[in-house]
Design a protein around this motif. Structure first.
Motif, PDB file in Angstrom:
ATOM      1  N   ILE A  24      10.691  -4.805  -6.724  1.00 26.29           N
ATOM      2  CA  ILE A  24       9.575  -4.319  -5.906  1.00 26.29           C
ATOM      3  C   ILE A  24      10.089  -3.862  -4.541  1.00 26.29           C
ATOM      4  CG2 ILE A  24       7.519  -5.069  -4.652  1.00 26.29           C
ATOM      5  CD1 ILE A  24       6.679  -6.639  -7.045  1.00 26.29           C
ATOM      6  N   PHE A  25       9.693  -2.670  -4.140  1.00 33.03           N
ATOM      7  CA  PHE A  25      10.013  -2.041  -2.846  1.00 33.03           C
ATOM      8  C   PHE A  25      11.474  -1.604  -2.712  1.00 33.03           C
ATOM      9  CE2 PHE A  25       6.662  -5.015  -0.687  1.00 33.03           C
ATOM     10  CZ  PHE A  25       5.646  -4.352  -1.355  1.00 33.03           C
ATOM     11  N   LEU A  26      12.388  -2.245  -3.412  1.00 32.27           N
ATOM     12  CA  LEU A  26      13.811  -2.065  -3.136  1.00 32.27           C
ATOM     13  C   LEU A  26      14.269  -0.625  -3.329  1.00 32.27           C
ATOM     14  CD1 LEU A  26      15.167  -5.349  -4.741  1.00 32.27           C
ATOM     15  CD2 LEU A  26      14.690  -4.886  -2.330  1.00 32.27           C
ATOM     16  N   ASP A  27      13.739   0.043  -4.338  1.00 33.40           N
ATOM     17  CA  ASP A  27      14.086   1.445  -4.573  1.00 33.40           C
ATOM     18  C   ASP A  27      12.942   2.381  -4.204  1.00 33.40           C
ATOM     19  OD1 ASP A  27      16.663   0.961  -5.559  1.00 33.40           O
ATOM     20  OD2 ASP A  27      15.866   0.449  -7.534  1.00 33.40           O
ATOM     21  N   ASP A  28      11.759   1.822  -3.941  1.00 31.74           N
ATOM     22  CA  ASP A  28      10.583   2.638  -3.647  1.00 31.74           C
ATOM     23  C   ASP A  28      10.456   2.981  -2.171  1.00 31.74           C
ATOM     24  OD1 ASP A  28       9.842   2.583  -6.286  1.00 31.74           O
ATOM     25  OD2 ASP A  28       8.494   0.884  -6.045  1.00 31.74           O
ATOM     26  N   SER A  29      10.475   1.937  -1.350  1.00 36.13           N
ATOM     27  CA  SER A  29      10.096   2.171   0.045  1.00 36.13           C
ATOM     28  C   SER A  29      10.876   1.371   1.070  1.00 36.13           C
ATOM     29  CB  SER A  29       8.600   1.873   0.212  1.00 36.13           C
ATOM     30  OG  SER A  29       8.324   0.541  -0.187  1.00 36.13           O
ATOM     31  N   ASP A  30      11.398   0.198   0.692  1.00 39.00           N
ATOM     32  CA  ASP A  30      12.044  -0.654   1.688  1.00 39.00           C
ATOM     33  C   ASP A  30      13.269  -1.358   1.103  1.00 39.00           C
ATOM     34  OD1 ASP A  30      12.735  -2.175   3.830  1.00 39.00           O
ATOM     35  OD2 ASP A  30      11.026  -3.534   3.717  1.00 39.00           O
ATOM     36  N   PRO A  31      14.455  -0.745   1.205  1.00 37.64           N
ATOM     37  CA  PRO A  31      15.678  -1.377   0.687  1.00 37.64           C
ATOM     38  C   PRO A  31      16.022  -2.694   1.373  1.00 37.64           C
ATOM     39  CG  PRO A  31      16.018   0.962   1.114  1.00 37.64           C
ATOM     40  CD  PRO A  31      14.709   0.596   1.740  1.00 37.64           C
ATOM     41  N   SER A  32      15.452  -2.933   2.551  1.00 41.00           N
ATOM     42  CA  SER A  32      15.749  -4.169   3.281  1.00 41.00           C
ATOM     43  C   SER A  32      14.810  -5.312   2.902  1.00 41.00           C
ATOM     44  CB  SER A  32      15.673  -3.925   4.787  1.00 41.00           C
ATOM     45  OG  SER A  32      14.366  -3.499   5.160  1.00 41.00           O
ATOM     46  N   HIS A  33      13.902  -5.067   1.955  1.00 36.53           N
ATOM     47  CA  HIS A  33      12.942  -6.082   1.517  1.00 36.53           C
ATOM     48  C   HIS A  33      13.658  -7.306   0.943  1.00 36.53           C
ATOM     49  CE1 HIS A  33       9.401  -7.834  -0.425  1.00 36.53           C
ATOM     50  NE2 HIS A  33      10.073  -7.845  -1.566  1.00 36.53           N
ATOM     51  N   ALA A  34      13.086  -8.480   1.195  1.00 32.95           N
ATOM     52  CA  ALA A  34      13.617  -9.732   0.642  1.00 32.95           C
ATOM     53  C   ALA A  34      12.460 -10.560   0.094  1.00 32.95           C
ATOM     54  CB  ALA A  34      14.368 -10.519   1.707  1.00 32.95           C
ATOM     55  N   ASN A  35      12.707 -11.208  -1.037  1.00 34.80           N
ATOM     56  CA  ASN A  35      11.678 -12.054  -1.645  1.00 34.80           C
ATOM     57  C   ASN A  35      12.245 -13.459  -1.830  1.00 34.80           C
ATOM     58  OD1 ASN A  35      10.078 -13.317  -3.972  1.00 34.80           O
ATOM     59  ND2 ASN A  35       8.875 -11.480  -3.544  1.00 34.80           N
ATOM     60  N   PHE A  36      11.497 -14.444  -1.338  1.00 30.98           N
ATOM     61  CA  PHE A  36      11.924 -15.843  -1.410  1.00 30.98           C
ATOM     62  C   PHE A  36      11.293 -16.478  -2.652  1.00 30.98           C
ATOM     63  CE2 PHE A  36      11.868 -14.298   2.879  1.00 30.98           C
ATOM     64  CZ  PHE A  36      13.073 -14.746   3.417  1.00 30.98           C
ATOM     65  N   VAL A  37      12.123 -16.840  -3.618  1.00 28.81           N
ATOM     66  CA  VAL A  37      11.634 -17.259  -4.941  1.00 28.81           C
ATOM     67  C   VAL A  37      11.868 -18.740  -5.176  1.00 28.81           C
ATOM     68  CG1 VAL A  37      11.763 -16.818  -7.418  1.00 28.81           C
ATOM     69  CG2 VAL A  37      12.245 -14.972  -5.805  1.00 28.81           C
ATOM     70  N   THR A  38      10.851 -19.369  -5.753  1.00 29.12           N
ATOM     71  CA  THR A  38      10.968 -20.744  -6.238  1.00 29.12           C
ATOM     72  C   THR A  38      10.525 -20.763  -7.697  1.00 29.12           C
ATOM     73  OG1 THR A  38      10.476 -21.688  -4.057  1.00 29.12           O
ATOM     74  CG2 THR A  38      10.214 -23.129  -5.961  1.00 29.12           C
ATOM     75  N   VAL A  39      11.390 -21.278  -8.559  1.00 33.90           N
ATOM     76  CA  VAL A  39      11.093 -21.348  -9.992  1.00 33.90           C
ATOM     77  C   VAL A  39      11.119 -22.799 -10.436  1.00 33.90           C
ATOM     78  CG1 VAL A  39      11.743 -20.608 -12.310  1.00 33.90           C
ATOM     79  CG2 VAL A  39      12.155 -19.094 -10.360  1.00 33.90           C
ATOM     80  N   ILE A  64      16.954 -16.139  -2.722  1.00 37.94           N
ATOM     81  CA  ILE A  64      16.432 -14.988  -1.990  1.00 37.94           C
ATOM     82  C   ILE A  64      16.872 -13.732  -2.729  1.00 37.94           C
ATOM     83  CG2 ILE A  64      16.436 -13.722   0.176  1.00 37.94           C
ATOM     84  CD1 ILE A  64      17.101 -16.321   1.594  1.00 37.94           C
ATOM     85  N   LEU A  65      15.907 -12.956  -3.221  1.00 37.11           N
ATOM     86  CA  LEU A  65      16.198 -11.723  -3.924  1.00 37.11           C
ATOM     87  C   LEU A  65      16.201 -10.565  -2.928  1.00 37.11           C
ATOM     88  CD1 LEU A  65      13.953 -12.264  -7.072  1.00 37.11           C
ATOM     89  CD2 LEU A  65      16.412 -12.601  -6.885  1.00 37.11           C
ATOM     90  N   SER A  66      17.202  -9.702  -3.063  1.00 42.09           N
ATOM     91  CA  SER A  66      17.354  -8.586  -2.128  1.00 42.09           C
ATOM     92  C   SER A  66      17.919  -7.381  -2.862  1.00 42.09           C
ATOM     93  CB  SER A  66      18.292  -8.989  -0.984  1.00 42.09           C
ATOM     94  OG  SER A  66      19.586  -9.295  -1.508  1.00 42.09           O
ATOM     95  N   TYR A  67      18.223  -6.343  -2.113  1.00 37.97           N
ATOM     96  CA  TYR A  67      18.746  -5.112  -2.713  1.00 37.97           C
ATOM     97  C   TYR A  67      20.035  -5.388  -3.479  1.00 37.97           C
ATOM     98  CZ  TYR A  67      19.911  -0.148  -3.127  1.00 37.97           C
ATOM     99  OH  TYR A  67      20.200   1.106  -3.615  1.00 37.97           O
ATOM    100  N   GLU A  68      20.891  -6.225  -2.937  1.00 39.03           N
ATOM    101  CA  GLU A  68      22.173  -6.515  -3.570  1.00 39.03           C
ATOM    102  C   GLU A  68      22.064  -7.599  -4.638  1.00 39.03           C
ATOM    103  OE1 GLU A  68      21.667  -6.607  -0.287  1.00 39.03           O
ATOM    104  OE2 GLU A  68      22.603  -4.704   0.307  1.00 39.03           O
ATOM    105  N   GLY A 121       0.823  -1.206   0.000  1.00 39.75           N
ATOM    106  CA  GLY A 121       0.000   0.000   0.000  1.00 39.75           C
ATOM    107  C   GLY A 121       0.854   1.252   0.000  1.00 39.75           C
ATOM    108  N   HIS A 122       1.926   1.237   0.785  1.00 37.46           N
ATOM    109  CA  HIS A 122       2.821   2.393   0.828  1.00 37.46           C
ATOM    110  C   HIS A 122       3.488   2.617  -0.526  1.00 37.46           C
ATOM    111  CE1 HIS A 122       5.712   5.269   2.457  1.00 37.46           C
ATOM    112  NE2 HIS A 122       6.633   4.604   1.786  1.00 37.46           N
ATOM    113  N   ALA A 123       3.990   1.544  -1.161  1.00 37.29           N
ATOM    114  CA  ALA A 123       4.664   1.674  -2.457  1.00 37.29           C
ATOM    115  C   ALA A 123       3.705   2.141  -3.541  1.00 37.29           C
ATOM    116  CB  ALA A 123       5.282   0.333  -2.858  1.00 37.29           C
ATOM    117  N   MET A 124       2.449   1.672  -3.464  1.00 40.02           N
ATOM    118  CA  MET A 124       1.475   2.035  -4.484  1.00 40.02           C
ATOM    119  C   MET A 124       1.059   3.503  -4.378  1.00 40.02           C
ATOM    120  SD  MET A 124       0.796  -0.456  -6.558  1.00 40.02           S
ATOM    121  CE  MET A 124      -0.785   0.012  -7.230  1.00 40.02           C
ATOM    122  N   ASN A 125       1.231   4.121  -3.216  1.00 38.40           N
ATOM    123  CA  ASN A 125       0.899   5.543  -3.069  1.00 38.40           C
ATOM    124  C   ASN A 125       1.631   6.383  -4.103  1.00 38.40           C
ATOM    125  OD1 ASN A 125      -0.657   4.892  -0.896  1.00 38.40           O
ATOM    126  ND2 ASN A 125       0.740   5.695   0.646  1.00 38.40           N
TER     127      ASN A 125
END
Length: 349
Positions: free
Chosen positions: A129-144, A154-158, A55-59
């Motif tokens: 998503i979020f990394l440059d918008d609102s939360d650089p500490s965001h992490a996404n756990f991906v399974t492909v 694990i996708l993160s800022y780095e 919600g914050h990022a979509m603002n």
């Protein structure tokens, strides 16, 4: 017709939009979960995101709008998640949304569907998503899951990118050959330039010299641009391509007996080569197949170009043998000139 699969998530996002008191009112160390599965020509992506952070990022996306709608949500996701299937950027369509509680937090659950021309051998995910918008500490756990293989990351800022699979040699050749063909047949500015050159061609040998000069020139700059050795602004290139059409069309109008020289085709071919490279710059080319991709794409362009010449030149020769040729070719050139002028003003200003 508007689809009705988004009300719960969009109502909650709109609530966050109106009642977030400040830019700092968001979660820290937010999490996300991605499950991606490729089945033939279809890719299914289930994305779970912290609802408060979403919600914050979509603002920032909705600006002055009074509510968040499905188009805004879909646009946001496609602009922050880049998926490349065999190097080609694909975009998802939101099919379903829901809300789920994970670890005492509410998560928005978004199901996207990506349709492709063929079953891909290689997939690249670039996540922002979020990394440059609102939360650089965001992490996404991906399974492909693709082609019987599974990969987790694990996708993160780095570390924002995940790659799985490999393109087969024959599939790569076929893909870029067809891409080259499609590009020349849908590149109306390139087609009009070639036709304008043919108006001033006198013999088969003359055509051969013009086409050869144009081919050599655009092959050089296509390679230089694709390999990122030489980069020029797209606005400059596209405007120059329009000017090349204007120049040759003016010659055809005011000097019908002019014999176009190969150096003209060569000089303008250098410009058109940068234009051909534009589509490749938008792709994530597999470095192991870089030369093959470039060569196949260029061959596709040449095949399309030869087909155009083979169809158009006999017709021009036939027209020149008839009386209407005195006005038909100049009249056609006026139409080509009009397109060139229109494209120039659209692209330059």
């Amino acid at each position: 017709m508007k689809k009705q699969w988004i009300p719960i998530l969009l109502i909650l996002l709109t609530f966050h939009y109106f009642f977030s008191s400040s830019a700092s009112a968001h979660t820290s160390n937010s999490e996300g979960f991605s499950t991606i599965e490729v089945k033939g020509k279809t890719l299914q992506y289930e994305l779970k995101l912290d609802l408060t952070e979403l919600g914050h990022a979509m603002n920032k996306e909705i600006s002055q709008q009074q509510s968040i709608n499905s188009d805004v949500l879909q646009k946001y996701l496609n602009s922050h998640i880049k998926l490349y299937a065999d190097g080609v950027l694909i975009e998802g369509i939101v099919k379903k949304t829901d809300v789920e509680t994970i670890k005492d937090r509410q998560f928005g659950v978004i199901n996207l569907t990506y349709e492709m021309d063929h079953a891909p051998g290689r997939l690249v995910l670039n996540y922002n998503i979020f990394l440059d918008d609102s939360d650089p500490s965001h992490a996404n756990f991906v399974t492909v899951k693709m082609n019987g293989k599974q990969q987790e990351k694990i996708l993160s800022y780095e570390a924002r990118e995940l790659e799985i699979g490999e393109i087969g040699f024959l599939q790569n050749v076929k893909q870029f050959l067809l891409l080259g063909l499609k590009h020349i047949f849908t590149g109306y500015d390139h087609i009009l330039f070639v036709i304008s050159l043919l108006f001033g061609a006198k013999t088969i040998r003359h055509i051969f010299s013009l086409v050869t000069a144009f081919t050599i020139a655009h092959s050089i700059t296509l390679a230089l641009a694709t390999l990122q050795i030489v980069q020029l602004p797209s606005k400059l290139i596209e405007s120059a391509i329009a000017l090349s059409i204007i120049y040759v069309a003016l010659i055809n109008i005011f000097d019908q007996n002019s014999k176009h020289q190969p150096w003209i085709a060569f000089c303008f071919g250098l410009i058109h080569g940068f234009g051909f490279a534009g589509i490749l710059s938008e792709m994530r080319l597999d470095e192991s197949h870089m030369v093959t991709s470039l060569l196949s794409f260029n061959i596709g362009i040449e095949i399309g170009q030869l087909l155009i010449v083979s169809l158009v030149f006999p017709l021009i020769r036939l027209i020149k043998k008839t009386r209407p040729a005195n006005w038909l070719i100049p009249g056609t050139s006026v139409g080509i000139l009009a397109f060139g002028l229109l494209w120039f003003f659209q692209r330059a200003f």
